[in-house]
Write a protein that holds these residues in place. Structure first.
Motif, PDB file in Angstrom:
ATOM      1  N   PRO A  91       0.796  -1.229   0.000  1.00 54.05           N
ATOM      2  CA  PRO A  91       0.000   0.000   0.000  1.00 54.05           C
ATOM      3  C   PRO A  91       0.830   1.282   0.000  1.00 54.05           C
ATOM      4  CG  PRO A  91      -0.689  -1.450   1.795  1.00 54.05           C
ATOM      5  CD  PRO A  91       0.547  -2.020   1.205  1.00 54.05           C
ATOM      6  N   LEU A  92       2.033   1.259   0.580  1.00 52.34           N
ATOM      7  CA  LEU A  92       2.801   2.488   0.745  1.00 52.34           C
ATOM      8  C   LEU A  92       3.915   2.672  -0.278  1.00 52.34           C
ATOM      9  CD1 LEU A  92       3.189   2.353   4.619  1.00 52.34           C
ATOM     10  CD2 LEU A  92       1.515   3.631   3.298  1.00 52.34           C
ATOM     11  N   ALA A  93       4.415   1.612  -0.843  1.00 51.98           N
ATOM     12  CA  ALA A  93       5.614   1.673  -1.674  1.00 51.98           C
ATOM     13  C   ALA A  93       5.483   2.574  -2.900  1.00 51.98           C
ATOM     14  CB  ALA A  93       6.027   0.269  -2.084  1.00 51.98           C
ATOM     15  N   PRO A  94       4.409   2.502  -3.688  1.00 57.78           N
ATOM     16  CA  PRO A  94       4.380   3.359  -4.876  1.00 57.78           C
ATOM     17  C   PRO A  94       4.387   4.841  -4.538  1.00 57.78           C
ATOM     18  CG  PRO A  94       2.522   1.841  -4.908  1.00 57.78           C
ATOM     19  CD  PRO A  94       3.261   1.631  -3.633  1.00 57.78           C
ATOM     20  N   PHE A  95       3.682   5.210  -3.474  1.00 54.20           N
ATOM     21  CA  PHE A  95       3.657   6.609  -3.080  1.00 54.20           C
ATOM     22  C   PHE A  95       5.028   7.051  -2.589  1.00 54.20           C
ATOM     23  CE2 PHE A  95       2.616  10.083  -0.089  1.00 54.20           C
ATOM     24  CZ  PHE A  95       2.081  10.961  -1.014  1.00 54.20           C
ATOM     25  N   ALA A  96       5.691   6.212  -1.795  1.00 56.23           N
ATOM     26  CA  ALA A  96       7.032   6.535  -1.298  1.00 56.23           C
ATOM     27  C   ALA A  96       8.023   6.635  -2.456  1.00 56.23           C
ATOM     28  CB  ALA A  96       7.494   5.479  -0.291  1.00 56.23           C
ATOM     29  N   PHE A  97       7.939   5.722  -3.431  1.00 56.38           N
ATOM     30  CA  PHE A  97       8.839   5.763  -4.588  1.00 56.38           C
ATOM     31  C   PHE A  97       8.572   7.012  -5.418  1.00 56.38           C
ATOM     32  CE2 PHE A  97       9.950   4.551  -8.988  1.00 56.38           C
ATOM     33  CZ  PHE A  97      11.307   4.341  -8.807  1.00 56.38           C
ATOM     34  N   TRP A  98       7.320   7.377  -5.572  1.00 52.55           N
ATOM     35  CA  TRP A  98       6.975   8.582  -6.326  1.00 52.55           C
ATOM     36  C   TRP A  98       7.570   9.820  -5.650  1.00 52.55           C
ATOM     37  CZ3 TRP A  98       3.642  12.730  -5.080  1.00 52.55           C
ATOM     38  CH2 TRP A  98       3.373  13.588  -6.140  1.00 52.55           C
ATOM     39  N   LEU A  99       7.440   9.898  -4.322  1.00 46.05           N
ATOM     40  CA  LEU A  99       8.021  11.027  -3.592  1.00 46.05           C
ATOM     41  C   LEU A  99       9.545  11.050  -3.724  1.00 46.05           C
ATOM     42  CD1 LEU A  99       5.907  11.054  -0.314  1.00 46.05           C
ATOM     43  CD2 LEU A  99       5.836  12.718  -2.173  1.00 46.05           C
ATOM     44  N   TRP A 100      10.186   9.892  -3.615  1.00 43.12           N
ATOM     45  CA  TRP A 100      11.637   9.814  -3.754  1.00 43.12           C
ATOM     46  C   TRP A 100      12.060  10.229  -5.160  1.00 43.12           C
ATOM     47  CZ3 TRP A 100      14.527   6.636  -7.008  1.00 43.12           C
ATOM     48  CH2 TRP A 100      15.913   6.682  -6.801  1.00 43.12           C
ATOM     49  N   LYS A 101      11.317   9.768  -6.160  1.00 40.65           N
ATOM     50  CA  LYS A 101      11.645  10.099  -7.543  1.00 40.65           C
ATOM     51  C   LYS A 101      11.513  11.604  -7.791  1.00 40.65           C
ATOM     52  CE  LYS A 101       8.883   8.812 -10.800  1.00 40.65           C
ATOM     53  NZ  LYS A 101       8.097   8.098 -11.793  1.00 40.65           N
ATOM     54  N   GLN A 102      10.458  12.223  -7.239  1.00 41.33           N
ATOM     55  CA  GLN A 102      10.279  13.666  -7.381  1.00 41.33           C
ATOM     56  C   GLN A 102      11.424  14.419  -6.714  1.00 41.33           C
ATOM     57  OE1 GLN A 102       7.859  15.146  -9.206  1.00 41.33           O
ATOM     58  NE2 GLN A 102       7.225  13.086  -9.767  1.00 41.33           N
ATOM     59  N   ALA A 103      11.836  13.978  -5.544  1.00 36.83           N
ATOM     60  CA  ALA A 103      12.914  14.655  -4.826  1.00 36.83           C
ATOM     61  C   ALA A 103      14.246  14.516  -5.557  1.00 36.83           C
ATOM     62  CB  ALA A 103      13.041  14.090  -3.418  1.00 36.83           C
ATOM     63  N   THR A 104      14.555  13.347  -6.087  1.00 34.11           N
ATOM     64  CA  THR A 104      15.827  13.166  -6.794  1.00 34.11           C
ATOM     65  C   THR A 104      15.816  13.864  -8.141  1.00 34.11           C
ATOM     66  OG1 THR A 104      15.093  11.020  -7.652  1.00 34.11           O
ATOM     67  CG2 THR A 104      16.433  11.010  -5.654  1.00 34.11           C
ATOM     68  N   ASP A 105      14.672  13.958  -8.804  1.00 33.40           N
ATOM     69  CA  ASP A 105      14.591  14.667 -10.068  1.00 33.40           C
ATOM     70  C   ASP A 105      14.797  16.161  -9.878  1.00 33.40           C
ATOM     71  OD1 ASP A 105      14.189  12.305 -11.379  1.00 33.40           O
ATOM     72  OD2 ASP A 105      12.039  12.586 -11.684  1.00 33.40           O
TER      73      ASP A 105
END
Length: 109
Positions: A91-105
């Protein structure tokens, strides 16, 4: 234009869009004709729709994770760790990955 000209991500999006359209058609076909729709029927179809949307969100981000080059991740074990997080914390992984991806981009990494 042939299907081979589309990228894998676009093909996945088209397949998921087709699946969503078929789900909507199944819902519309199962509703009673000439009778008012009850709240329980709406709820009974709303829950699978939310689940389908979440599944699409999960699949798109999991495919993005798997298609990402290893250079995108700062450590050598980050990609397998993210894959384990996707499998264990569904339930949490896609949202966490999306946030991480936005921050690294934003940082330009």
């Amino acid at each position: 234009m042939s299907l081979e000209s589309f990228s894998v991500r676009r093909r996945l999006g088209l397949a998921l869009l087709l699946g969503f359209a078929l789900l909507i058609l199944m819902i519309a076909n199962s509703l009673p004709r000439n009778q008012p729709v009850q709240l329980s029927q709406i709820i009974a179809w709303f829950i699978p729709l939310v689940g389908f949307v979440w599944l699409v969100f999960w699949l798109v981000h999991f495919v993005d994770l798997m298609a990402s080059p290893p250079q995108r991740f700062p450590g050598p074990h980050d990609k397998p760790i993210w894959a384990a997080v996707f499998i264990l914390l569904v339930p949490l992984a896609p949202f966490a990955f999306w946030l991480w991806k936005q921050a690294t981009d934003r940082r330009g990494e």
